[in-house]
Design a protein around this motif. Structure first.
Motif, PDB file in Angstrom:
ATOM      1  N   ARG A 135      -7.236 -20.090  -7.102  1.00 27.41           N
ATOM      2  CA  ARG A 135      -7.643 -18.971  -7.952  1.00 27.41           C
ATOM      3  C   ARG A 135      -8.479 -19.451  -9.132  1.00 27.41           C
ATOM      4  N   ALA A 138     -11.861 -19.983  -7.947  1.00 25.02           N
ATOM      5  CA  ALA A 138     -12.544 -18.703  -7.731  1.00 25.02           C
ATOM      6  C   ALA A 138     -13.021 -18.104  -9.052  1.00 25.02           C
ATOM      7  N   ARG A 142     -16.848 -17.315 -10.042  1.00 27.74           N
ATOM      8  CA  ARG A 142     -17.284 -16.007 -10.535  1.00 27.74           C
ATOM      9  C   ARG A 142     -18.050 -16.141 -11.840  1.00 27.74           C
ATOM     10  N   GLU A 197     -18.797 -10.382  -4.557  1.00 30.45           N
ATOM     11  CA  GLU A 197     -17.960 -11.188  -3.670  1.00 30.45           C
ATOM     12  C   GLU A 197     -17.016 -12.082  -4.464  1.00 30.45           C
ATOM     13  N   ALA A 198     -17.499 -12.621  -5.578  1.00 25.26           N
ATOM     14  CA  ALA A 198     -16.637 -13.463  -6.415  1.00 25.26           C
ATOM     15  C   ALA A 198     -15.509 -12.645  -7.028  1.00 25.26           C
ATOM     16  N   ALA A 200     -14.160  -9.937  -5.737  1.00 22.21           N
ATOM     17  CA  ALA A 200     -13.220  -9.626  -4.659  1.00 22.21           C
ATOM     18  C   ALA A 200     -12.353 -10.832  -4.321  1.00 22.21           C
ATOM     19  N   ARG A 201     -12.944 -12.016  -4.361  1.00 28.34           N
ATOM     20  CA  ARG A 201     -12.175 -13.231  -4.067  1.00 28.34           C
ATOM     21  C   ARG A 201     -11.088 -13.458  -5.105  1.00 28.34           C
ATOM     22  N   VAL A 202     -11.414 -13.259  -6.379  1.00 29.13           N
ATOM     23  CA  VAL A 202     -10.407 -13.424  -7.435  1.00 29.13           C
ATOM     24  C   VAL A 202      -9.289 -12.407  -7.262  1.00 29.13           C
ATOM     25  N   ARG A 204      -8.283 -10.956  -4.463  1.00 29.91           N
ATOM     26  CA  ARG A 204      -7.472 -11.311  -3.295  1.00 29.91           C
ATOM     27  C   ARG A 204      -6.490 -12.427  -3.622  1.00 29.91           C
ATOM     28  N   LEU A 205      -6.968 -13.443  -4.318  1.00 25.49           N
ATOM     29  CA  LEU A 205      -6.097 -14.572  -4.639  1.00 25.49           C
ATOM     30  C   LEU A 205      -5.018 -14.177  -5.644  1.00 25.49           C
TER      31      LEU A 205
END
Length: 368
Positions: A135, A138, A142, A197-198, A200-202, A204-205
């Motif tokens: 995380r 990520a 971001r 996308e960054a 969304a990745r944060v 999700r984690l």
């Protein structure tokens, strides 16, 4: 009863090879055995020629190879310890470094008892720590994506006049922008997609981290640390995942030193010189505590969010959290009035905050 080792084995472990050296009890110089591949079968075969597992003490430095080797050797009955590389004595004039020399040095220092071992986390604890670090990576990715997008806008004179970036209002502003050339529109769209996308990745984690700790043996410790101002779910989980069981630190000063929050010192005779903090040990937990320390610049109070976190906690835990607020808020104010730089103030507060973290970690032990 603690087993007595008569053979001390130093391993210089790498991704593709492992150098082996051995030192026997006595004053005989350590001997280099050779280099084997990274496979456990090759290493076990070489170790089997050195003696029985009960007589061997195997050591290697903590590093990029992680703790897998230690777990595998212990599972096969070998005594294996992981040592802190930053605490290994080195001669100032030593300019030659090879795998052979490193293995020989580890074997000799293991025999003399001059190595400091590190705690090997179990696989579940390490898994949570990996998720916390993923995380962090990520979040940094971001930040980089956002910087690249804003850099393009700045190059073309597009300045946002709102108060805060990356809010809903800022997103609406970004959606209205366009450029004179199609190539620039494509580049701008790609930058915006990278930011989305960054984000969304944060998310999700963060959600995965909240789910994974529900059945974690350290969950009670995490919730206890969340009673402290500045430590939310992510921050508290990071601290616990990086530090493990607080009971392994006999005194809060030991934890402060492990985090590298104590001042360096170079004193001689009657002269005492203290410098910047040592920054040794675990930098991930140190960063979280320093960030949390900024929250103590405000007066002590229990906010609605903090009240919810403390709702189901024992009275002793809530008392420690309130005592931390009273002391650290007052300490922050006094240091600021002395004209100390804000960054130094936060580091000083983080050092004392580590003491309260230690206290809470001992009040609420992890589940067996």
């Amino acid at each position: 009863m603690e087993e007595v080792s008569t053979v001390f084995v130093g391993l210089d472990a790498h991704a593709q090879s492992t150098a082996i050296a051995v030192a026997h009890v006595g004053r005989e110089a350590p001997r280099f055995v050779g280099t084997v591949g990274a496979r456990l079968s090759e290493l076990s075969k070489a170790l089997g020629k050195l003696g029985e597992p009960s007589t061997l003490l195997i050591v290697y430095e903590a590093g990029p190879c992680g703790y897998v080797l230690a777990r595998e050797l212990r599972a096969k009955g070998w005594r294996c310890e992981v040592v802190a590389p930053s605490l290994i004595a080195r001669k100032p004039g030593e300019r030659i470094k090879t795998d052979r020399r490193d293995a020989l040095k580890l074997a000799a220092l293991a025999r003399s008892g001059d190595l400091t071992t590190v705690s090997v986390p179990d696989e579940r604890d390490e898994a949570i720590r990996d998720l916390c670090r993923a995380r962090v990576d990520a979040v940094r990715a971001r930040l980089k994506a956002r910087q690249q997008l804003k850099a393009m806008l700045l190059r073309h004179g597009r300045r946002y006049t709102g108060k805060t970036s990356w809010t809903a209002a800022h997103e609406r502003y970004l959606a209205t922008l366009g450029f004179a050339h199609p190539a620039q529109d494509i580049a701008y769209t790609e930058y915006r997609l990278a930011v989305s996308e960054a984000d969304a990745r944060v998310r999700r984690l963060t959600e995965a981290l909240a789910q994974q700790i529900e059945n974690w043996r350290m969950l009670a410790v995490v919730r206890a640390l969340m009673t402290l101002r500045g430590l939310d779910l992510v921050a508290a989980t990071t601290v616990v995942a990086e530090l493990g069981d607080m009971r392994r630190f006999a005194h809060p000063r030991d934890l402060m030193g492990y985090l590298g929050l104590v001042p360096s010192e170079r004193s001689s005779g009657t002269t005492r010189r203290q410098g910047e903090i040592t920054k040794t040990g675990n930098g991930h937990a140190r960063r979280v505590l320093v960030e949390a320390a900024w929250n103590y610049r405000f007066p002590a109070r229990i906010s609605r969010v903090l009240q919810v976190r403390q709702q189901d906690q024992p009275a002793a835990v809530r008392a420690i959290a309130w005592r931390a607020q009273l002391r650290l808020c007052q300490r922050y104010r006094r240091l600021s009035l002395r004209g100390m730089h804000p960054n130094k103030v936060c580091v000083a507060i983080a050092r004392e905050l580590a003491g309260f973290v230690w206290d809470l970690g001992r009040q609420v032990p992890p589940q067996a």
